[in-house]
Design an enzyme around this catalytic site. Structure first.
Site, PDB file in Angstrom:
ATOM      1  N   ASP A  66      85.843 -13.901  22.996  1.00  0.00           N
ATOM      2  CA  ASP A  66      86.724 -14.827  23.710  1.00  0.00           C
ATOM      3  C   ASP A  66      87.345 -14.166  24.932  1.00  0.00           C
ATOM      4  OD1 ASP A  66      86.615 -17.214  22.082  1.00  0.00           O
ATOM      5  OD2 ASP A  66      87.591 -16.018  20.528  1.00  0.00           O
ATOM      6  N   ASP A 188      81.341 -22.111  20.276  1.00  0.00           N
ATOM      7  CA  ASP A 188      82.705 -22.272  19.759  1.00  0.00           C
ATOM      8  C   ASP A 188      83.495 -23.464  20.288  1.00  0.00           C
ATOM      9  OD1 ASP A 188      84.816 -21.588  18.095  1.00  0.00           O
ATOM     10  OD2 ASP A 188      85.695 -20.148  19.483  1.00  0.00           O
ATOM     11  N   HIS A 438      87.411 -21.420  26.629  1.00  0.00           N
ATOM     12  CA  HIS A 438      87.752 -22.467  25.653  1.00  0.00           C
ATOM     13  C   HIS A 438      89.032 -22.192  24.861  1.00  0.00           C
ATOM     14  CE1 HIS A 438      84.797 -19.803  23.593  1.00  0.00           C
ATOM     15  NE2 HIS A 438      85.633 -19.916  22.586  1.00  0.00           N
TER      16      HIS A 438
HETATM   17 ZN   LIG Z   1      85.828 -18.681  20.963  1.00  0.00          ZN
END
Ligand SMILES: [Zn+2]
Ligand SMILES: *[C@@H]1O[C@H](CO)[C@@H](O)[C@H](O)[C@H]1NC(C)=O
Length: 998
Positions: A66, A188, A438
């Protein structure tokens, strides 16, 4: 298969031989191994063979990194703050490269270029060579390859295209063709937008994989074997332009149960010494075969994929690879005993290639994958609105970045280095790219990470301001210090508040002229405004509202706002001068108590209910349409998770009101009214935490609703989710419409999904959809459109009604990992964040509404940038400039104009209408690129794919056949000449344009 360690040796040997070859030239024949090194066999050529009559299991080692979530992007890169979450991307890449070298069969995919780019910069050139070789041999493969894996519900297509371009450009420039990802990979994001699929198609991807979809949808697709499908992602672009093969991964993006061998996992390793007590190879093989065979039952071909990795895994890649090597060895050795399962190291593109070779037809999907629910009471529809201030800041930052890009081109080299120092667009470009992640613009990161996203955007804007100032200095011939006021929405601007005489320059990033209302905080009460030709301009001075005084706190003190309209030329600026008229009697308009029965301009009339102070009707005076319309504010009481039916609370991701009926904040609004020649305002006060200005400018075709919400009171222990609702007499039949990432419109039907039989379990949250720039309701005669200034969630729960969620303040975490309640406070708002935004409302005929809302929407996304200079400008200053020879036709939007390298610029032109949306504008339209710019010669053009990482004429994609063929297919539209390009509805064309200054 053998576990070998001679790979490293081979490499050294190859390097020595390579050096020899360089000196001896052609005398030497190529020794074995070197040939392999020089011939590039990446991508589909580098896939391991599969076995035809068997079930082939593609193991895909991967990590999901991430770009900020529980830690900032920097903390994740370095592995800092492991007390929050154990994760360090630099170690992951170090370790994976090391392990790939140990066995040439091993594969790894990498996704997030934001991280890879940082790591690459820190490597020695010999390490860089090693990595290039791994990439050239397809052992390390990039998938997706954008700067981040973008959110799909809260992003705008323009920023998504930019972030993909940034990442893919780095990969192409670093690795050439072998660095070009063939597969898009959104494992994701919390639901999937159709426009993302359309963009990916136009970026040349052969296929797309994701992990999350509604649990009911998944069940239905599993039983029908429809987890692999062909997504036809545009109503306007002819197939197969927006066709994208789409695969749903079997287990999110995690490994199958029992097979996680990362240091973050606890599954047993393969204990393969038969002399030891706990030898478990037979058990592991049996469990694996069982899972593989079970998985194969819900997919169509004799190939299946398993994602072997998860969040921030592979920091010690040895653990994974050592066990995977053994798994392959032992599972495949069963073939000698009749097993029909073949396991291989693979990548998403190798898996995709096998699906393509299967040469079959696939179910067609025309809608999208929103909303996403992972169980009956768990709808991920809260994040459509979560962190509304960040969502707005991200949208403004995009506007500022586009202006910065354009002025870098129009001002030339003098814009990067000039009287105001050195500026750049790259810092903001990267910050914007990070913000598309995201967990960024989605509002699902921890508070300190969110602050970091905002700080990055602010830093980027600082660098851009220098560039913009330099560019405007160069274009105008005046180096007078230039001031920017980022807080104009709350009437704060120290220069205009204190100066007796100043100039305001309005830069318009759109390729058509705009009329834009300017509101400036001032002390005085009478001003003379002059346009660039010296004509005086109608202006009015209005007292600053109570709501604005409260929200600006002690950041500004102006008593009044000066309001006038400017006309800004396309892709250019105009400069108006403002001087205070001292000694004149005050002409400031002060408000009258109460609401009028109506306010109107030449286009619209708005009626008010005198008893409640609320809007009661809206008319379009041109088309003679009239509807009843009531608007008010409400709040849903957020579930706290103490409910017996489900323990799910509302949180950053999840929206779960504990009742289907929201509480009204106030049935009546206290009102005051100001009516002037420039603007009319009805100021409504609903409570200490909700107010609104209903505002109609003299020349506007849309009604502005400027709402201010917060601080949401939570001392009663109740989490609150605030909406505004428009209830109209429009006769809808359980349907409303929302945009997808700011582009095409999707129809939404209450309690309905187009591809499966929905069992609705959350009557409100289950009917919420992302609204990125607009939503509308309509019947045969009337269409009410709301253009928003940021991404929000909304729904149409009752016929004729449209509700949009504005702000949320929650007291519980919703158990999706972020580990914090969504409860925003800041230094300025310690008692809870206050958020201000606006809607633009228009009422039109359904068959012409797009003619109004498309341009209106673009003005909201790419809004003029105001800058100020104090005192008199020198007489030679050029007060007006346009970068275009002429405005572009109404159907054409200039999406991108940015410097690419020293003598070329990246240009994207977009047809901004859908097919059959407008009688006037839904036609193909042609633009002559040589006649585009006023100050630039166009020397040459080459067309690229949408993400600018491949020449258009080299772009070939795998073709896929839907189960039911739909006609018509793509008809080639010939461009009339080499310089003229034709755009069809919703088409974006991307060019590298070689330019010189005239
Ligand atoms: Zn993620
Ligand atoms: C990709 O990068 C190479 C250099 O690695 C460059 O020559 C080529 O022009 C680039 N392709 C595109 C489409 O920009």
């Amino acid at each position: 298969m053998t576990l070998c360690c001679f790979s490293n040796m081979t490499l050294i040997y190859q390097l020595i031989v390579a050096a020899l070859v360089l000196t001896l030239g052609e005398v030497l024949s190529f020794p074995l191994g070197l040939e392999k090194r020089d011939s590039v066999a990446c991508g589909y050529q580098s896939c391991h063979p599969t076995v035809p009559g068997m079930l082939n299991v593609h193991l895909v080692p991967h990590t999901h990194d991430d770009v900020g979530w529980l830690k900032t992007v920097d903390q994740y890169f370095y592995g800092d703050r492991n007390d929050i979450q154990h994760a360090g991307v630099q170690y992951i890449l170090d370790s994976v490269v090391d392990q790939l070298l140990k066995n040439p069969d091993r594969r790894f995919i990498y996704v997030e270029t934001a991280f890879f780019y940082r790591w690459w910069k820190q490597q020695s050139s010999s390490m860089q060579q090693t990595v290039k070789q791994l990439v050239n041999e397809g052992r390390l493969e990039f998938v997706n390859g954008g700067w981040c894996m973008s959110d799909e519900a809260a992003t705008h297509y323009s920023a998504v295209i930019d972030q993909m371009t940034l990442g893919l450009r780095f990969l192409n420039e670093t690795f050439g063709a072998c660095g070009r990802p063939r597969v898009a990979w959104h494992i994701d994001p919390f639901g999937h937008a159709r426009e993302h699929a359309s963009l990916f198609s136009q970026m040349g991807y052969d296929g797309f994989f994701f992990g999350r979809l509604d649990y009911q949808d998944r069940d239905s697709r599993r039983s029908k074997k429809e987890q692999e499908l062909l997504w036809r992602a545009s109503d306007s672009l002819p197939a197969p332009m927006a066709d994208l093969f789409t695969g749903i991964l079997p287990n999110g993006y995690n490994p199958p149960t029992g097979f996680c061998w990362d240091q973050l996992c606890n599954d047993p390793p393969i204990r393969d010494d038969p002399e030891l007590e706990d030898y478990n190879v037979d058990d592991v093989v049996q469990r694996f075969l069982q899972i593989a065979n079970k998985q194969a039952e819900v997919y169509k071909t004799n190939h299946i994929i398993m994602t072997m990795g998860s969040d921030f895994q592979y920091e010690n890649a040895n653990l994974w690879y050592k066990n995977l090597d053994k798994l392959l060895l032992h599972v495949n050795s069963q073939q000698a005993k009749g097993s029909k399962v073949n396991v291989l190291y693979s990548t998403p593109s190798c898996y995709l290639q096998e699906l393509h070779r299967a040469n079959r037809t696939w179910p067609l999907k025309m809608d999208d994958f929103f909303p996403y629910a992972d169980d009956a009471h768990n709808f991920w529809t809260g994040y459509f609105t979560s962190r509304p201030a960040l969502k707005r800041y991200e949208r403004i930052s995009n506007s500022n970045l586009q202006t910065c890009n354009q002025l870098e081109v129009l001002g030339g080299a003098a814009s990067r280095k000039g009287p105001f120092g050195e500026g750049d667009s790259q810092t903001l470009r990267k910050a914007m790219a990070v913000a598309q992640h995201h967990d960024a613009v989605s509002g699902t990161a921890k508070q300190h990470v969110t602050n970091d996203y905002a700080r990055k955007l602010a830093d980027g804007w600082q660098r851009c301001q220098v560039l913009v100032s330099n560019s405007l200095a160069s274009l105008s011939g005046s180096s007078a210090p230039r001031i920017y006021c980022d807080l104009l929405n709350v009437s704060v601007c120290p220069l205009t508040e204190s100066s007796k005489k100043f100039s305001v320059t309005v830069y318009n990033p759109l390729a058509r002229p705009v009329v834009w209302p300017v509101r400036l905080p001032v002390y005085g009460s009478a001003y003379l405004i002059k346009d660039p030709k010296g004509n005086s301009v109608d202006s009015q001075v209005l007292s600053v509202s109570k709501a604005t005084r409260e929200v600006r706190r002690n950041r500004g003190h102006a008593a009044n706002e000066l309001v006038f309209q400017v006309q800004a030329p396309p892709l250019g600026y105009t400069t108006y001068s403002v001087s205070s008229l001292q000694g004149r009697p005050s002409s400031a308009a002060s408000p009258k108590r109460g609401a009028p029965t109506s306010i109107q301009n030449k286009f619209l009339q708005v009626n008010f209910d005198p008893d409640t102070g609320l809007i009661s009707g809206l008319s379009n005076l041109e088309t003679k349409q009239s509807i009843n319309l009531t608007q008010n504010f409400y709040w849903y009481n957020a579930s706290d998770g103490k409910n017996s039916e489900s323990k799910q609370p509302s949180g950053a991701y999840i929206f779960r009101p504990n009742s289907t009926v929201p509480f009204v904040i106030s049935r009546v609004a206290q009102t005051e009214t100001i009516q002037t020649s420039v603007v009319q305002e009805v100021r409504q006060w609903f409570s200490p935490w909700v107010s609104q200005v209903v505002r109609l400018y003299a020349d506007s075709r849309a009604l502005e609703l400027e709402w201010t919400v917060g601080p949401l009171p939570v001392s009663d222990g109740l989490g609150k989710e605030v909406i505004t609702r428009l209830d109209s007499s429009i006769k809808t039949s359980e349907m409303f419409y929302t945009d997808s990432n700011g582009r095409e419109i999707l129809q939404r039907r209450k309690d309905f999904r187009p591809t499966w039989q929905l069992k609705q379990s959350e009557p409100i949250a289950g009917n919420y959809y992302p609204i990125n720039t607009r939503a509308f309701i309509k019947d045969d005669v009337d269409q009410l459109t709301v253009v928003t200034d940021r991404s929000q969630g909304g729904g149409s729960i009752q016929n004729g009604s449209l509700e949009i969620m504005l702000h949320r303040r929650l007291l519980y975490d919703d158990y999706r990992g972020v580990g914090e309640p969504l409860n925003e406070v800041s230094n300025i708002f310690p008692e809870g964040l206050v958020v201000r935004g606006r809607f633009m409302l228009s009422l039109d005929r359904p068959d012409s509404a797009a003619d109004i809302y498309r341009p209106l929407g673009q003005e909201e996304v790419l809004q003029p940038l105001l800058s100020f200079t104090d005192g008199d400008l020198n007489g030679n200053t050029q007060l007006e400039f346009t970068g275009l020879k002429a405005a572009l036709p109404p159907a054409v939007h200039l999406l991108t104009l940015s410097q690419w390298d020293a003598d070329s610029v990246l240009l994207r032109l977009e047809h901004q209408f859908q097919i059959s949306e407008s009688k006037l504008n839904s036609q193909p339209v042609t633009v002559n690129l040589q006649k585009l710019f006023s100050t630039l010669n166009v020397l040459g053009i080459s067309e690229l794919n949408l993400s600018a990482n491949q020449w258009k004429d080299e772009m070939t994609r795998l073709s896929w056949t839907p189960e039911k063929e739909e006609k018509p297919y793509l008809k080639i539209l010939e461009d009339p000449s080499a310089w003229e390009v034709t755009l069809r509805p919703m088409e974006i064309r991307t060019f590298l344009v070689r330019v010189s200054f005239k």
